[in-house]
Design a protein around this motif. Structure first.
Motif, PDB file in Angstrom:
ATOM      1  N   ALA A   1       0.612  -1.512   0.234  1.00 44.03           N
ATOM      2  CA  ALA A   1       0.352  -0.226   0.181  1.00 44.03           C
ATOM      3  C   ALA A   1       0.557   1.156  -0.005  1.00 44.03           C
ATOM      4  O   ALA A   1       0.163   2.114  -0.668  1.00 44.03           O
ATOM      5  N   TRP A   2       1.998   1.015   0.332  1.00 46.85           N
ATOM      6  CA  TRP A   2       3.308   2.803   0.442  1.00 46.85           C
ATOM      7  C   TRP A   2       3.178   2.591  -0.744  1.00 46.85           C
ATOM      8  O   TRP A   2       3.096   4.494  -1.363  1.00 46.85           O
ATOM      9  N   THR A   3       3.320   2.126  -1.694  1.00 51.62           N
ATOM     10  CA  THR A   3       4.129   2.502  -3.010  1.00 51.62           C
ATOM     11  C   THR A   3       2.825   2.683  -3.498  1.00 51.62           C
ATOM     12  O   THR A   3       2.702   3.198  -4.688  1.00 51.62           O
ATOM     13  N   ILE A   4       1.825   2.382  -3.624  1.00 49.91           N
ATOM     14  CA  ILE A   4       0.656   2.120  -4.536  1.00 49.91           C
ATOM     15  C   ILE A   4      -0.186   4.196  -3.898  1.00 49.91           C
ATOM     16  O   ILE A   4      -0.724   4.220  -4.695  1.00 49.91           O
ATOM     17  N   GLU A   5      -0.204   3.467  -3.401  1.00 49.69           N
ATOM     18  CA  GLU A   5      -0.266   5.119  -2.293  1.00 49.69           C
ATOM     19  C   GLU A   5       0.361   6.735  -2.735  1.00 49.69           C
ATOM     20  O   GLU A   5      -0.176   7.664  -3.412  1.00 49.69           O
ATOM     21  N   ARG A   6       1.655   6.300  -2.805  1.00 49.00           N
ATOM     22  CA  ARG A   6       2.326   7.292  -3.437  1.00 49.00           C
ATOM     23  C   ARG A   6       2.716   7.404  -5.004  1.00 49.00           C
ATOM     24  O   ARG A   6       2.786   8.370  -5.858  1.00 49.00           O
ATOM     25  N   ALA A   7       2.537   5.878  -5.671  1.00 46.31           N
ATOM     26  CA  ALA A   7       2.408   5.781  -7.301  1.00 46.31           C
ATOM     27  C   ALA A   7       1.214   7.269  -7.609  1.00 46.31           C
ATOM     28  O   ALA A   7       0.797   7.715  -8.516  1.00 46.31           O
TER      29      ALA A   7
ATOM     30  N   LEU B   1      11.001   3.093   1.440  1.00 47.31           N
ATOM     31  CA  LEU B   1      12.234   3.982   1.880  1.00 47.31           C
ATOM     32  C   LEU B   1      11.319   4.793   0.424  1.00 47.31           C
ATOM     33  O   LEU B   1      11.748   6.563   0.809  1.00 47.31           O
ATOM     34  N   LEU B   2      11.185   4.745  -0.676  1.00 46.05           N
ATOM     35  CA  LEU B   2      11.195   5.820  -1.142  1.00 46.05           C
ATOM     36  C   LEU B   2      10.155   6.386  -2.020  1.00 46.05           C
ATOM     37  O   LEU B   2       9.505   6.210  -0.953  1.00 46.05           O
TER      38      LEU B   2
ATOM     39  N   GLU C   1      20.257   6.062   2.576  1.00 41.97           N
ATOM     40  CA  GLU C   1      19.192   5.390   3.162  1.00 41.97           C
ATOM     41  C   GLU C   1      17.959   4.602   2.732  1.00 41.97           C
ATOM     42  O   GLU C   1      16.590   4.131   3.092  1.00 41.97           O
ATOM     43  N   LYS C   2      17.986   4.821   1.348  1.00 41.57           N
ATOM     44  CA  LYS C   2      16.902   4.501   0.443  1.00 41.57           C
ATOM     45  C   LYS C   2      16.889   3.078  -0.185  1.00 41.57           C
ATOM     46  O   LYS C   2      16.778   2.723  -1.509  1.00 41.57           O
TER      47      LYS C   2
END
Length: 249
Positions: free
Chosen positions: A41-47, A122-123, A221-222
Motif C-alpha cells: 500500500a505504501w507504493t500504490i498510495e504514493r504512485a 523508503l522511496l 538510506e533509501k
C-alpha cells in the motif's frame, strides 16, 4: 519537487507494481503490516498521489495481494501466469507480460512503462518524479532509467576474489592498486526501486541492461529492500524515524 502531468512527452504512462505471492525470504512480505498498512500500500498510495500515471496496475498471482492492492486503489485487471510467479522468473519477462496484459485489459497503449518495487517503501514521491523526469529529459538518447545508490563496497578498493591459485586479488583493476577509497572509480548499487522504460525497448529486448540505461541516484538510506527479516526491521526503523521527523504518517 518538479510536478509532471500524467500524460508524458510520448503519451500515457503506465505504472506497474509487481508482487508475487510465494516469497521465501519473508513469507507474505508484500502484504505484511508496516506501520498500520500492507507493505504494498505504501507504493500504490504514493504512485497514485504523484499524479504521474494514467494507470497504476498490480501484477500478481495472489488473491490476497490482489485484494490489498484494490483496497489501496490500484487496478488488478489480470493475474500473473504461474510460470512468471516463481523465484527464478526474470523481472524483465514479468514486465513484458504486464505491459501487454495491461494494454489488452485497459484497451489502450502507453508511451512510458514504469515499474516500482513495493519492497522498497523508503522511496518517496520525489524519487518517482525524479526518475521519470530524468527519463523524459533524455528520452531520445536512452532506453531506460533505473534507480541506483552509492555502493557500500568498491571492487577497485575493498572487494577481493581468489585467483586460480586461491590467492586473493582485487576484483577489478585499472592498473596500479588503489590505496585510498576516495581514489577508487565510482561504482553504484542497483537499487530495487523505480525503472522507467520505453515500451518498444521492453517489448523487443531480453534484459534491462541490453540497451542504453542511465541511473537516477538515491541516497544511501533509501537503498534497502525487503529480502529478509533484518531488511524488514531496518526499513521499519528508517521509516519510523522519517515519519517522526516529518511529524506525520
Amino acid at each position: 519537487m518538479t510536478v509532471l502531468s500524467a500524460q508524458g512527452v510520448e503519451g500515457a504512462r503506465l505504472c506497474v507494481v509487481g508482487a508475487r505471492g510465494g516469497s521465501q525470504g519473508v513469507p507474505g512480505k508484500n502484504i505484511r503490516n508496516l506501520r498500520g498498512k500492507p507493505v504494498i500500500a505504501w507504493t500504490i498510495e504514493r504512485a497514485l498521489a504523484s499524479g504521474l500515471f494514467d494507470a497504476v496496475v498490480v501484477s500478481t498471482d495472489s488473491d490476497d495481494i490482489a485484494a490489498a492492492a484494490l483496497q489501496a486503489g490500484a487496478l488488478v485487471p489480470f493475474r500473473r501466469p504461474a510460470d512468471l510467479a516463481t523465484s527464478s522468473a526474470g523481472k524483465f519477462q514479468v514486465w513484458q507480460h504486464a505491459l501487454s496484459a495491461s494494454e489488452e485489459a485497459l484497451g489502450r497503449t502507453f508511451g512510458t512503462f514504469v515499474d516500482i518495487d513495493c519492497t522498497n517503501p523508503l522511496l518517496e514521491i520525489s524519487d518517482y518524479v525524479g526518475a521519470v523526469s530524468l527519463f523524459d529529459a533524455n528520452r531520445t538518447a536512452v532506453d531506460a532509467v533505473m534507480t541506483v545508490g552509492p555502493a557500500r563496497r568498491n571492487p577497485y578498493f575493498n572487494l577481493v576474489e581468489p585467483d586460480a591459485s586461491g590467492a586473493l586479488r582485487m576484483s577489478k583493476s585499472r592498473g596500479p592498486t588503489v590505496l585510498a577509497r576516495q581514489a577508487a572509480p565510482p561504482v553504484y548499487e542497483h537499487v530495487a526501486g523505480v525503472y522507467v522504460l520505453k515500451p518498444d525497448y521492453l517489448r523487443t529486448s531480453n534484459h534491462l541492461l541490453e540497451g542504453v540505461v542511465i541511473g537516477y541516484e538515491v541516497s544511501a538510506e533509501k537503498t534497502f529492500d525487503i529480502d529478509n527479516e533484518l531488511d524488514f526491521q531496518i526499513i521499519e526503523f528508517l521509516l519510523e524515524r522519517r515519519l517522526r521527523a516529518d511529524g506525520g504518517d
